[in-house]
Write a protein that holds these residues in place. Structure first.
Motif, short mmCIF file in Angstrom:
data_model
loop_
_atom_site.label_atom_id
_atom_site.label_comp_id
_atom_site.label_asym_id
_atom_site.label_seq_id
_atom_site.Cartn_x
_atom_site.Cartn_y
_atom_site.Cartn_z
N VAL A 69 0.85 -1.18 0.00
CA VAL A 69 0.00 0.00 0.00
C VAL A 69 0.88 1.23 0.00
N PRO A 70 0.64 2.19 -0.89
CA PRO A 70 1.48 3.39 -0.93
C PRO A 70 1.37 4.19 0.36
N GLU A 71 2.49 4.90 0.66
CA GLU A 71 2.56 5.68 1.90
C GLU A 71 1.53 6.79 1.88
N ARG A 72 0.86 6.94 2.99
CA ARG A 72 -0.19 7.94 3.08
C ARG A 72 0.26 9.09 3.98
N ALA A 73 -0.05 10.28 3.56
CA ALA A 73 0.28 11.46 4.38
C ALA A 73 -0.72 11.54 5.53
N LYS A 74 -0.25 12.12 6.65
CA LYS A 74 -1.11 12.25 7.84
C LYS A 74 -1.20 13.73 8.24
N PRO A 75 -1.98 14.48 7.52
CA PRO A 75 -2.05 15.91 7.84
C PRO A 75 -2.87 16.14 9.11
N MET A 143 2.10 -6.40 -5.11
CA MET A 143 3.29 -6.27 -4.28
C MET A 143 4.54 -6.28 -5.14
N ARG A 144 4.53 -7.14 -6.12
CA ARG A 144 5.70 -7.24 -7.00
C ARG A 144 5.89 -5.93 -7.74
N GLU A 145 4.82 -5.39 -8.31
CA GLU A 145 4.93 -4.13 -9.04
C GLU A 145 5.43 -3.00 -8.14
N THR A 146 4.93 -2.96 -6.93
CA THR A 146 5.36 -1.90 -6.00
C THR A 146 6.83 -2.04 -5.67
N ALA A 147 7.29 -3.27 -5.42
CA ALA A 147 8.70 -3.49 -5.11
C ALA A 147 9.58 -3.07 -6.27
N GLU A 148 9.15 -3.40 -7.48
CA GLU A 148 9.96 -3.00 -8.63
C GLU A 148 10.01 -1.49 -8.78
N ILE A 150 9.79 0.73 -6.37
CA ILE A 150 10.67 1.26 -5.31
C ILE A 150 12.13 1.04 -5.69
N SER A 151 12.43 -0.15 -6.21
CA SER A 151 13.81 -0.46 -6.59
C SER A 151 14.30 0.48 -7.69
N LEU A 152 13.40 0.77 -8.66
CA LEU A 152 13.79 1.66 -9.75
C LEU A 152 14.07 3.08 -9.24
N ASN A 153 13.24 3.57 -8.40
CA ASN A 153 13.46 4.92 -7.83
C ASN A 153 14.77 4.98 -7.05
N LYS A 154 15.09 3.91 -6.34
CA LYS A 154 16.32 3.89 -5.57
C LYS A 154 17.53 3.93 -6.47
N ARG A 155 17.47 3.22 -7.56
CA ARG A 155 18.61 3.20 -8.49
C ARG A 155 18.79 4.55 -9.16
N ILE A 156 17.68 5.20 -9.50
CA ILE A 156 17.78 6.54 -10.10
C ILE A 156 18.41 7.52 -9.12
N HIS A 157 18.03 7.44 -7.83
CA HIS A 157 18.58 8.34 -6.82
C HIS A 157 20.07 8.09 -6.62
N GLU A 158 20.46 6.83 -6.54
CA GLU A 158 21.87 6.51 -6.36
C GLU A 158 22.69 6.99 -7.57
N HIS A 159 22.15 6.87 -8.76
CA HIS A 159 22.84 7.33 -9.95
C HIS A 159 23.05 8.84 -9.91
N GLY A 160 22.03 9.58 -9.46
CA GLY A 160 22.18 11.02 -9.37
C GLY A 160 23.22 11.43 -8.35
N GLU A 161 23.24 10.75 -7.21
CA GLU A 161 24.24 11.06 -6.19
C GLU A 161 25.64 10.77 -6.70
N HIS A 162 25.78 9.68 -7.38
CA HIS A 162 27.08 9.32 -7.93
C HIS A 162 27.54 10.36 -8.93
N PHE A 163 26.64 10.87 -9.77
CA PHE A 163 26.99 11.88 -10.77
C PHE A 163 27.44 13.17 -10.09
N LYS A 164 26.78 13.50 -8.97
CA LYS A 164 27.19 14.71 -8.24
C LYS A 164 28.61 14.59 -7.73
N HIS A 165 28.96 13.45 -7.17
CA HIS A 165 30.31 13.27 -6.64
C HIS A 165 31.35 13.26 -7.76
N MET A 166 30.95 12.74 -8.87
CA MET A 166 31.91 12.66 -9.97
C MET A 166 32.09 14.01 -10.66
#
Length: 1467
Positions: A69-75, A143-148, A150-166
């Motif tokens: 289940v996607p994260e829900r905001a709690k205003p 569940m499988r689609e959600t996990a995939e 999340i994994s894709l977003n994580k890889r994109i974020h790590e790639h951006g961080e790596h590009f910044k350091h480089m």
């Protein structure tokens, strides 16, 4: 003015709207800042519901990493502004249904859709196993689609961080100001905030500077506040003062460079404000870095009222945590946002934990909002409250109040302007004007400055002496008289302003230039023209001119002449002809009102008078400042039980407005009282000190220097009553019972109900799936009144959370904190569930009453009892102990023997046959202490015998209600009891008291601090009350005394009694032998209703009056009677005594005896016969007689002070007799007789003997030559006194050896030749006919030995005295004999043994011869013979006799003469 709000209006309850309900604000603030507070809702829904307001959101529980289940905001439901300040609360859409919101038409449709969806899901689940498998597959795919994802977003974020350091170089850049700070111009005491936005990589470090000096926010805590958030940086300057005018620089620096931006802050000051009023900045650093201090105020001072001349202390206990030894916070006191400094009017004290401000002598200047500010390195906290100062009592009736706030402006060498503020109270008559007094510092002599009163609240004082300091005061006057003088102004010196600035030592701001000037005074130079002459102030009483000195420098001793000229003329007239003025200011008086004048000024010095200045424009004499117009639109608003907020529309077009005065009046009274005695310069004010429940109207008027405006129109009436607000959230949500599809919830009432009764509760629930919170749903559409509710239509084995809202007439409050997560699962335990709704009542020093409701879940068997546990609030869990050892069947208990002042908590457990069940929620802590003003239920029986229970509460509010209960169940049946409530008193009246009324009756008052009491009506108490009721129904008039009889003067007979508490309607019947008596000549009847004394008076008694007398009383329905029987001997004795009293009255009409003849014995044992007489006059005679013989008047008779006396000095038997005194004159006579014969005389002598006996001295022992003598002395001895001597308690038989006797006043007992047999106890007894008096002495031991030894010595001395040689006599002193004659002398000699006799002549022994023959015959006779004397025989002769016991001599002289010589001489 700027729109900024001073700090006290933001934070202080006096100006804060929330001050109306302090308790509500506290609870809301605590609730809103709670870490658990959240309200689940989708972001989009929240946004739509906020209606354009920004809603702050907070993160909720963390989600599981594999949660599909996607994260829900709690205003939250808190609405905030652009600066993240909370400005309100957003009510969710779903809460707007039914009773509390209208306009949403889709509510019913939503319920239909929800119901349809539920039916569809139910049909879907009933389709069988195939549907379940299909759903499981769908879940796994999701569940499988959600996990995939999340994994894709994580890889994109790590790639951006790596590009910044480089590629750091391509990303890094120097700081850059996206938004630069802008300059500000603010008024003094306001706050200002400088903002800027900075970009750069890495993130720049930002530092703020003031005039190129770095700002230290820690070292100046409370003054500066520096914040940095999301590249937005700000500097806040709190309470700007004049020193904050500067150039501010913000510097941003990182590894790639530094950049600065500038902004200026200009602080303006209101006209007339002084530097001394500003708070001094805090200097230096605080050493306690790294510590976060928290400040708490306890025991605060509240709104205070004082009167002029009194002393008032404001104190506040300050708790600073953590507590550091010797840490000194900065303590500052403000009045109306002006820093106070220590002075003779203000004394400040800090004891380490309490700050105190003492106002030594209250004046109206002291009225205002007082703020205590405590500053630490972590920041500051403030607490404020208002102080009102009323006028002192006027010295003259209807005189006005004293003016206030006297200040001195524009002080110069010989001129000062004095200003003041008009008082709020004019005494009932318009103020005619004001008198200004001055006093030179160092003296006590006050001088009036103006001869006629001035109406303008500003006056120029001239004629001052340069260099001297003065104080000023002002008095108001109206037709009734003069007011009290105002508080004196601060001392001010009459001197040049430039000199005052140099003496004050203030320096101008640094400009970067240094200018050096050199100037020498010029002598002999006439000064030039004054410059810039202008009229600075013009009223109908005076005109003030000001100018600048001439531009010439170095002139010495410049003074000024002022000239005036009526417009349209060329005639200039010098005003100050005698003395030129020194100051470039001048006030002109005595100008004609309405005329126009021009003015000019000339300079002068020792060199001469200069040219005149340019004349002023024509100035018309008259007031230039108009009285302000009246305010309007006065609107009062409820605030607290004793205060009302009054707001109004400001006076239009008012110039130089000083402020406003507000007055209030109780509706219908037409008496107006000032609400403030110091003008307020705002259009909103809180009027305190009002009477709760009364209705008030208010009016306002404005004031400036010209005077007071007309009153505004009266406001609408407003009742003084606390304002209401929505209740705070309920708390303590628990589950009382759970079945497969429903739960029973219970919760506790909100701690603050908002000033109005709670009308109901709303319950929301949400499902919790794997830690993910669902949406909130309404459990009830209509509000519920009970604090327990069954939530239905739940799903078994699902988890839920709940929240509850309370509602009153002000609206629905914010929701409670979400409850713990509960599993919807049917309970199967055998023991009962927890009791609930625990309530505490009737809290006293040593007891309280605990109530509860039985558990909803009974268990396997019904509940048959309860156990109550208790412990101290701060004690550990192990300290729980039972109150009762045996289970109680009732749902209440009175807990006794509590320790006074201790704080306790309680819980309850229910039991059934299976055992003891779960414990209830713990109660809130309660202190065992009787609150001040606590009252108890009082039972009363009125005059009609009606029994009632009465309860009075002094702390009620207009919304309070008295709730009566029997056995702690509210009484709804009125057949047994009638309830009546009036004001703060309530009464429960028993209709027909009986056994069914036995029980515990209690009363609780709502909207109070727990005011309650109970009364136990037991069987014995009911019986007693019924007896009292019967006595009241058939009352008896109580009697203080029964009917009695007494004799009055003239033998009158008085029958009387005294009744208790008879009213004015009471009456009496006087009855004799069943016949009613009436007022007449024989009977005098009287009834004093004030004292209750009833009497009947008869002049005399006759035989016909023998019988029974009765007084019958009646007062309303109360009756009583009392009788007196006078028959037989009782009547005869009374009749005889009445006749005697009549005779006595007749006797006393003439001379009579007040006290009849009697006697008394004086301490000297004299007998005085005396009588006291009365009604004597000059002609009255008093005749004394004894045995019928008149006693002649002599010194023994006396008459002083109405007493006749006859004194008998030494009474004896001959004084026995009958004594009589007769008083006689033309009015009659009276006789008094005293029989002093036989027994009378014996009694008199016994009293004399008693005096003699009492005067006797203790018995003493002495010795004589014959033996031992015992003796005592008396003051007077009488021959008739009978005395008995005792030896060893037996009367002594006298003999020749033992004798008694009297010598003068000495009584003695002589023991001749005592022996050892005479030792023992001796006593003398005086017989006075009453028992006598005995004196004793012990003649034994040492006493006897000493006495016996003395007796032996005296005896031997007596023997020696008797036996010594003696010359008994016979010898003459001188013998004259003729020569030739024979001389023969003989004397007797005694002594044993016979003494030896020797004759001497001229001290020489002589012997017997023929011429001188000496003989001693028979041992007794000695003779001396000269046969023929001659002249040689003349001389001094002596005889000396001597034996062993002594010697004695006798002398004689012999003178021999010759006859012839004698004859010759004769011739």
């Amino acid at each position: 003015m700027s729109g900024s709000i001073p700090f006290y209006q933001k934070h202080h309850r006096h100006y804060d709207r929330d001050y109306r309900s302090k308790e509500t604000v506290s609870k809301l603030s605590q609730y809103q800042t709670s870490s658990r507070y959240s309200a689940g809702s989708s972001a989009s829904a929240t946004t739509s519901r906020s209606r354009g307001l920004k809603v702050s959101s907070h993160s909720g529980l963390e989600l599981s990493r594999l949660s599909p289940v996607p994260e829900r905001a709690k205003p939250t439901y808190l609405a905030v502004d652009k600066e993240n300040q909370i400005i309100g609360y957003v009510v969710p859409i779903f809460r707007g249904s039914q009773e509390f919101a209208t306009g949403f038409s889709n509510t019913k449709e939503a319920r239909v859709r929800d119901s349809a969806a539920y039916m569809a899901r139910r049909d879907l689940f009933s389709s069988g196993m195939e549907m379940e498998r299909s759903e499981q597959i769908s879940r796994r795919e999701a569940m499988r689609e959600t996990a995939e994802h999340i994994s894709l977003n994580k890889r994109i974020h790590e790639h951006g961080e790596h590009f910044k350091h480089m590629n750091e170089d391509s990303l890094m850049h120097a700081p850059e100001f996206v938004i630069k700070p802008r300059s500000h111009t603010v008024w003094e005491k306001q706050c200002v905030r400088l903002h800027c936005t900075v970009s750069g990589w890495p993130d720049p470090r930002v530092v703020w500077y003031k005039n190129n000096v770095a700002i230290d926010p820690i070292g100046n805590a409370g003054k500066y506040k520096v914040e940095s958030r999301y590249s937005v940086h700000s500097l806040e300057i709190n309470r700007c003062d004049f020193d904050d005018t500067a150039q501010y620089r913000v510097s941003a620096m990182n590894s790639n460079g530094e950049l600065s931006a500038y902004a200026s802050v200009v602080v303006k000051r209101f006209k007339g404000e002084m530097d001394e009023s500003m708070p001094s900045p805090r200097h230096g650093l605080v050493s306690e870095y790294g510590i976060n201090f928290k400040i708490h105020f306890v025991d605060q001072f509240g709104v205070s009222f004082g009167r002029e001349g009194e002393t008032m202390s404001l104190g506040c206990t300050v708790i600073i945590s953590p507590a550091l030894h010797r840490y000194q916070p900065e303590i500052q006191w403000y009045r109306d946002d002006v820093l106070l400094s220590a002075s003779k009017w203000n004394h400040m004290h800090w004891s380490g934990d309490r700050a105190t401000l003492t106002l030594t002598h209250l004046n109206k200047e002291d009225e205002g909002l007082y703020t205590l500010r405590i500053t630490t390195k972590s920041g500051y906290e403030t607490y404020s409250s208002y102080v009102f100062v009323r006028d002192a009592d006027a010295e003259v009736e209807r005189a006005p109040g004293a003016p206030l706030d006297v200040r001195c402006l524009d002080a110069n060498k010989d001129y000062i302007i004095v200003t003041w503020k008009q008082p709020a109270v004019d005494g009932g008559d318009s103020i005619l004007g004001y008198f200004v007094d001055r006093c030179e510092v160092g003296t006590t002599h006050w001088i009036q400055c103006n001869d006629t009163p001035v109406k303008f609240a500003r006056f120029p004082v001239t004629g001052l002496v340069e260099g001297r300091s003065y104080m000023f005061r002002v008095r108001a006057v109206n037709q009734s008289g003069m007011s009290r003088p105002s508080r004196v102004s601060e001392p001010v010196a009459a001197m040049d302003p430039a000199d005052r600035a140099r003496m004050r030592g203030t320096s101008a701001p640094w400009t970067g230039q240094i200018i050096v000037t050199e100037e020498e005074p010029a002598e002999g130079v006439v000064p030039g023209r004054p410059l810039e002459l202008q009229v600075t102030e013009a009223t109908k009483n005076y005109v003030v001119l000001s100018w600048k000195p001439p531009g010439d420098k170095g002139l010495e001793g410049v003074m000024y002449y002022v000239e005036k000229c009526v417009s349209d003329t060329d005639s200039w007239q010098r005003v100050n002809t005698e003395i030129p003025v020194k100051s470039p200011r001048f006030a002109l008086f005595d100008l004609a009102e309405g005329k126009s004048y021009s003015f000019r000024v000339r300079c002068c010095n020792s060199a001469g008078v200069g040219e005149p200045s340019d004349p002023t424009e024509a100035t018309t004499v008259g007031d230039k400042l108009d009285i302000p117009s009246a305010p309007s639109k006065v609107v009062p608003t409820r605030n607290t039980d004793t205060s009302v907020v009054v707001s109004w529309q400001a006076s239009s077009g008012a110039k130089e407005l000083v402020g406003y005065y507000i007055e209030g009046s109780i509706v219908g009274s037409n008496v107006w009282e000032p609400c403030n005695n110091k003008p307020v310069n705002v259009t909103r004010f809180i009027c305190h000190g009002l009477i709760t429940g009364e209705k008030y109207v208010f009016r306002v008027r404005a004031v400036n220097a010209a005077g007071l405006s007309q009153f505004s129109p009266e406001s609408e009436p407003v009742e003084v009553k606390a304002a209401i607000a929505s209740p705070t959230p309920p708390f303590g949500i628990t589950v009382l019972e759970c079945v497969c599809d429903s739960m029973v919830l219970a919760w506790k009432q909100p701690s603050c109900i908002g000033g109005a009764d709670i009308t109901g509760y709303f319950v929301d629930y949400r499902e919790v799936i794997d830690g993910v919170l669902g949406k909130w749903h309404e459990a009830n559409i209509k509000s519920i009144c009970e604090r327990a509710y069954r939530v239905s239509d739940l799903k078994e084995k699902r988890k839920y959370q709940f929240q509850v809202r309370a509602a009153n007439m002000a609206g629905v409050g914010i929701p409670s904190l979400p409850s713990d997560t509960f599993l919807c699962e049917e309970w199967t335990i055998a023991v009962p569930g927890p009791p609930h709704d625990l309530q505490i009542r009737e809290v006293r020093n040593d007891s309280l009453v605990l109530l509860w409701k039985p558990p909803v879940y009974q268990g396997r068997d019904p509940v048959n009892g309860f156990y109550i546990d208790i412990k101290e609030a701060d004690a550990p869990e192990e300290a729980w102990r039972g109150v009762n050892t045996k289970a109680t069947e009732k749902a209440y208990i009175k807990i006794k023997n509590l320790k006074e002042g201790e704080t306790f908590v309680f819980r309850v457990r229910a039991q059934n046959k299976a055992g003891v069940g779960q414990t209830s929620d713990v109660t809130e802590p309660v202190v065992a202490l009787t609150k001040p003003g606590t009252t108890e239920i009082v039972v009363d029986v009125n005059d009609d015998g009606v029994i009632s229970l009465n309860f009075e509460c002094c702390d009620i509010t207009p919304d309070s209600k008295f709730v009566w209960s029997k056995n702690y169940e509210e009484i709804s049946d009125s057949s047994r009891l009638t309830l009546d409530t009036k004001g703060n008193k309530s009464k429960a009246v028993f209709n027909t008291p009986g056994e069914e009324d036995i029980g515990i009756y209690s009363c609780i008052v709502t909207h109070t601090d727990g005011a309650s009491s109970s009364y136990t009506l037991s069987e014995e108490e009911l019986k007693r009350l019924l007896e009292v009721s019967h006595d009241h129904k058939f009352p008896i008039i109580p009697l203080k005394s029964e009917l009695a009889v007494e004799l009055l003067e003239k033998g009158k007979v008085r029958f009387w009694l005294q009744a208790d508490n008879m009213s004015a309607n009471g009456k009496v019947d006087y009855i004799f032998n069943d016949n009613i008596l009436s007022q007449g000549e024989k009977y005098k009847l009287n009834f004093d209703k004030n004292t209750g004394i009833i009497e009947m008076i008869m002049d005399c008694l006759t035989p016909a009056d023998e019988g029974t007398f009765t007084f019958k009383l009646q007062d309303g329905k109360a009756t009583n009677q009392s009788s007196l029987v006078l028959i037989g001997d009782v009547f005869k004795e009374l009749q005889k005594e009445s006749e005697f009293q009549m005779k006595e009255w007749v006797r006393k009409q003439g001379p009579h005896f007040i006290e009849y003849l009697g006697y008394e014995v004086t301490p000297e044992c004299c007998v005085v016969l005396k009588c006291k007489v009365g009604n004597m006059k000059k002609e009255t005679s008093a005749l004394w007689s004894k045995d019928g013989h008149e006693i002649k008047a002599d010194e023994n008779l006396g008459f002083t002070e109405g007493v006749l006396k006859l004194e008998i000095a030494q009474i004896s038997k001959k004084d026995s007799g009958v004594y009589q005194v007769v008083l006689k004159d033309d009015r009659g006579k009276d006789t008094s007789t005293l029989n002093l014969t036989d027994h009378g005389f014996k009694d008199l002598m016994n009293e004399v003997f008693s005096f003699i006996a009492n005067s006797s001295t203790p018995l003493k022992i002495t010795s004589t030559e014959k033996g031992i003598r015992l003796y005592t002395f008396v003051s007077y001895y009488n021959d008739l006194l009978q005395v008995t001597w005792h030896y060893k308690d037996s009367a002594i038989s006298f003999s020749d050896r033992i004798k008694s006797g009297v010598v003068g006043e000495q009584l003695w007992l002589q023991i001749t030749e005592p022996t050892e047999k005479d030792t023992g106890k001796y006593a003398i007894e005086f017989n006075d006919g009453k028992g006598g008096l005995r004196r004793t002495v012990e003649l034994s031991g040492q006493a006897f030995d000493d006495a016996f030894a003395e007796f032996q010595r005296l005896k031997a001395a007596a023997i020696a005295e008797r036996s010594r040689a003696r010359v008994a006599g016979g010898l003459p002193d001188v013998v004259t004999i003729q020569e030739g004659k024979a001389l023969n002398l003989t004397c007797n000699i005694s002594g044993d043994p016979v003494p030896k006799v020797t004759w001497l002549k001229n001290e020489r022994e002589i012997t017997s011869d023929d011429h001188c023959i000496l003989k001693f015959e028979s041992g007794k006779f000695a003779s001396f013979t000269i046969t023929g004397v001659n002249t040689s025989d003349s001389g001094k002769y002596s005889i000396l006799v001597k034996n062993k016991y002594g010697t004695e001599s006798a002398e004689f002289t012999v003178s021999v003469f010759i006859p012839e010589e004698a004859g010759g001489k004769k011739k």
